[in-house]
Design a protein around this motif. Structure first.
Motif, PDB file in Angstrom:
ATOM      1  N   GLY A   1       0.816  -1.210   0.000  1.00  0.00           N
ATOM      2  CA  GLY A   1       0.000   0.000   0.000  1.00  0.00           C
ATOM      3  C   GLY A   1       0.850   1.260   0.000  1.00  0.00           C
TER       4      GLY A   1
ATOM      5  N   LEU B   1      -7.162  -3.890   1.922  1.00  0.00           N
ATOM      6  CA  LEU B   1      -6.366  -2.712   1.585  1.00  0.00           C
ATOM      7  C   LEU B   1      -6.871  -2.081   0.296  1.00  0.00           C
ATOM      8  N   ARG B   2      -7.349  -2.937  -0.597  1.00  0.00           N
ATOM      9  CA  ARG B   2      -7.820  -2.449  -1.885  1.00  0.00           C
ATOM     10  C   ARG B   2      -9.005  -1.501  -1.686  1.00  0.00           C
TER      11      ARG B   2
ATOM     12  N   GLN C   1       2.421   1.810  -3.400  1.00  0.00           N
ATOM     13  CA  GLN C   1       1.406   2.335  -4.301  1.00  0.00           C
ATOM     14  C   GLN C   1       1.264   3.849  -4.123  1.00  0.00           C
ATOM     15  N   ARG C   2       1.311   4.300  -2.869  1.00  0.00           N
ATOM     16  CA  ARG C   2       1.206   5.738  -2.619  1.00  0.00           C
ATOM     17  C   ARG C   2       2.415   6.490  -3.166  1.00  0.00           C
TER      18      ARG C   2
ATOM     19  N   GLU D   1      -8.982   6.278  -0.817  1.00  0.00           N
ATOM     20  CA  GLU D   1      -7.806   7.126  -0.802  1.00  0.00           C
ATOM     21  C   GLU D   1      -7.557   7.731  -2.177  1.00  0.00           C
ATOM     22  N   LEU D   2      -7.595   6.854  -3.185  1.00  0.00           N
ATOM     23  CA  LEU D   2      -7.280   7.258  -4.546  1.00  0.00           C
ATOM     24  C   LEU D   2      -8.266   8.324  -5.021  1.00  0.00           C
TER      25      LEU D   2
ATOM     26  N   GLU E   1      -9.711   0.231   1.010  1.00  0.00           N
ATOM     27  CA  GLU E   1      -9.212   1.460   1.637  1.00  0.00           C
ATOM     28  C   GLU E   1      -8.579   2.368   0.593  1.00  0.00           C
ATOM     29  N   MET E   2      -7.743   1.739  -0.281  1.00  0.00           N
ATOM     30  CA  MET E   2      -7.021   2.533  -1.260  1.00  0.00           C
ATOM     31  C   MET E   2      -7.957   3.125  -2.311  1.00  0.00           C
TER      32      MET E   2
ATOM     33  N   LEU F   1      -4.564  -1.102  -8.180  1.00  0.00           N
ATOM     34  CA  LEU F   1      -4.887  -1.739  -6.908  1.00  0.00           C
ATOM     35  C   LEU F   1      -4.823  -3.258  -6.974  1.00  0.00           C
TER      36      LEU F   1
END
Ligand SMILES: Nc1ncnc2c1ncn2[C@@H]1O[C@H](COP(=O)(O)OP(=O)(O)O)[C@@H](O)[C@H]1O
Ligand SMILES: [Mg+2]
Lengths: 355, 286
Positions: free
Chosen positions: A137, A168-169, A140-141, A175-176, A171-172, A161
């Protein structure tokens, strides 16, 4: 005027037609997803926009400028690769600062901009880490930060993702979306995951075998799919082969396995069609109001809902019902099902199924 | 794991292990023992055990010169192999499959030909009346021939030809391990081809360059055929000196001592190099 226009984009690899006559325009600030099964040409489309593949024919126009003769390094696009493609021998700060360095930004200003973008992706404090000492994660950020720091006109994300685990996917995804909106950057995302596309995008472009099947908002595409491919690819659905008997402005009549069904008005001539019915639109009712009756063959508890399979005269129907804590029909029970006519989608008959 | 399955790997590797012990370790140990014996022209080899041969070698500037030349030639060969081999491996890596396999054949093909034959070929090229010198003189670039035969540069040239496949293969292995998207990433961030190579590709293939260098250096330091043919009898390196001691003066113990010193110093250089690089790059590579 649209920020990005793809006009009749086509790419051939030898005999393989990877992308065929693809036309799409993306507005400033928009988040558009290319959605389709693996091998349908999503990456190839993205690579052509990025400048790593040359289109066989067609044009890519960014900000009114044809990109045909512009090499990848002059396009100024931010790209996040599926593997993240971080430079393993550089720290986070060096990775993120690379694009600014290439643009000749002075070290002091560079440090400031890197710090700001690392704050945006919530990675402040990890500037001196090496990528291999970070979680998926976090990497990725870093990849997103590295693409955003150059303030690109367009952000391209290739399955960003898919290397993360399910929790986590999710959550991201949020986020994304937040990062994209805070940065206000026009974004094209490639994914084979329909829930990801629906969660993130303003518009979804569904692709199949190199062709664009349908473009629209997630709601539009889910509610009004124009082909059975689109309806089955986005979410679960019951697809039934039927015959359209009669069409009037008020509604239509369909025959499916000898059972007559009411449907919505349709733009089709009478003949063979396909009918799509979402499982969440199927409801339990009593024998008098039933459209069809059947026997429950399987039942799965999913926490927030029940998924049941019902054998009916028109075929096997999937039904989902919210879990309200009450009892549900068990396998073997006879149930009576109903839905309102407008919840049936009438689609052109799938040619591949007829042959 | 039970006893039987623990023994199985040993049993299975026993034939190879026996061969290894018999054919490699035995001569090595015998050479080591031999190096402590003594020799004189009248009595031949005496079964003594002292450091006489080592003292002889280490107190004679003649041998220092030989070892210095050996390691300089090995170092120069390694450097040339890095300078030529790394870009070559990268260019091949970027080629279309057809050209890539063609070039692989060109580069690896010579490995199928005996080193002696190849080196004799270099002799034809490098001699004072050889192809290169007569060519250069014919077009008027030089008036007197360059001395390449029987000189260190000549040995380095011919040895590079022998060693470069090993460097290319080592670098190739690390090129295949790197994520090709890192190059695209750098390009999309505005890097030109040279920047991509020096800032993104090269640092990632350093492990391959290091292992290739170790291979090339140790093989060059102990090479025999090329220095013997191109260097001739006067341009001595460690391995040709050992040969001369064994076959010429018949002083086997002294030859054995030189061989042991060569082996030990190559080992020390390799280990030191490895340690140094491990420390230097442990931050970035797992
Ligand atoms: N460099 C290439 N050479 C030949 N065929 C390719 C190449 N890249 C992609 N293809 C083919 O083009 C089609 C689309 O690939 P791709 O764009 O990677 O699909 P997706 O990203 O949607 O999974 C596939 O059939 C693939 O095999
Ligand atoms: Mg792909």
């Amino acid at each position: 005027m649209a920020l990005l226009e793809l006009k009749n984009l086509t790419k051939r690899f030898g005999d393989v037609l990877a992308v065929s006559d693809f036309t799409l325009s993306v507005e400033q600030g928009e988040f558009v997803s290319l959605l389709g099964p693996s091998g349908c040409g999503k990456t190839t489309t993205l690579q052509m926009i990025a400048g790593f593949e040359t289109p066989t024919s067609g044009a890519i126009i960014l900000n009114g400028r044809n990109l045909e003769d512009v090499p990848a390094r002059k396009r100024g696009l931010g790209i996040v690769f599926q593997s993240y493609a971080l430079f393993p021998h550089m720290t986070v700060e060096q990775n993120v600062g690379f694009g600014l360095e290439m643009r000749g930004v002075a070290p002091a200003e560079r440090a400031g901009r890197v710090r700001k973008v690392l704050e945006l992706v919530h990675l402040d404090g990890l500037a001196n880490r090496y990528p291999r000492a970070m979680s998926g994660g976090q990497r990725q950020r870093v990849a997103v930060a590295r693409a955003l720091v150059i303030e690109p006109d367009l952000l391209l994300l290739d399955e960003p993702l898919s290397n993360l685990d399910a929790k986590l996917r999710e959550e991201m995804q949020l986020e994304l979306r937040r990062i994209q909106q805070e940065a206000g950057v026009t974004t094209v995302l490639v994914t084979h995951d329909q829930s990801e596309a629906m969660a993130l995008s303003d518009r979804i472009a569904v692709m199949q075998a190199g062709e664009l099947m349908q473009v629209g908002s997630p709601f539009e595409i889910y509610e009004r799919p124009r082909s059975s491919f689109v309806s089955t690819f986005l979410g679960k659905t019951n697809t039934l082969a039927a015959r359209l008997e009669q069409v009037t402005p008020e509604g239509s009549l369909l025959v499916c396995n000898g059972v007559t069904l009411k449907g919505p008005p349709a733009n089709f001539l009478p003949g063979p069609v396909e009918v799509s019915l979402r499982p969440e639109r199927v409801e339990l009712t009593d024998a008098d109001n039933a459209v069809v009756s059947g026997t429950v063959s399987e039942r799965v508890f999913l926490g927030n809902q029940w998924l049941s399979k019902v054998n009916t005269p028109i075929g096997e129907l999937l039904m989902t019902r919210r879990n309200r804590g009450s009892d549900e029909p068990k396998p073997g029970d006879t149930v009576h099902l109903a839905w309102s006519a407008e919840h049936l989608s009438i689609l052109a008959a799938d040619r591949s199924r007829l042959t | 794991m039970n006893r039987q399955s623990a023994a199985k790997p040993w049993l299975l590797s026993a034939p190879a292990l026996t061969l290894f012990l018999a054919l490699l370790l035995t001569p090595l140990v015998m050479t080591f023992v031999l190096s402590f014996n003594s020799f004189n022209f009248y009595g031949g080899i005496k079964n003594t055990h002292d450091f006489g041969n080592y003292l002889d070698v280490l107190s004679d500037s003649f041998f220092y010169e030989i070892f210095a030349r050996t390691f300089l030639i090995a170092l120069a060969t390694t450097v040339v192999c890095v300078i030529l081999g790394v870009p070559e491996a990268y260019i091949m890596f970027r080629m279309k499959p057809f050209w890539r396999s063609t070039l692989f054949l060109v580069i690896l093909g010579p490995l199928l030909i005996s080193v002696v034959v190849r080196t004799l070929g270099w002799q034809i090229l490098l001699g004072n009346k050889g192809l290169i010198n007569s060519g250069l003189m014919n077009i008027g670039l030089i008036s007197r021939p360059f001395r390449m035969m029987y000189s260190s540069p000549g040995v380095v040239i011919a040895m590079t030809h022998v060693m470069i496949p090993f460097m290319i293969l080592a670098v190739w292995a690390s090129l295949q391990r790197q994520d090709p998207a890192t190059e695209q990433a750098a390009e999309s961030l505005g890097a030109g081809p040279l920047t991509v190579f020096f800032r993104v590709v090269l640092p990632q293939v350093i492990p391959g360059i290091l292992s290739g260098s170790l291979l090339v250096f140790s093989m060059s330091a102990s090479a025999f055929a090329t220095p013997a043919i191109i260097g001739g009898r006067r341009l001595k390196v460690a391995s040709t000196t050992v040969y001369d001691e064994f076959m010429g003066t018949l002083n086997w113990p002294l030859g054995a001592a030189i061989a042991v010193i060569l082996l030990v110093s190559v080992l020390i250089i390799m280990l030191a190099w490895n340690r140094l690089m491990e420390r230097r790059y442990s931050g970035a590579f797992g």
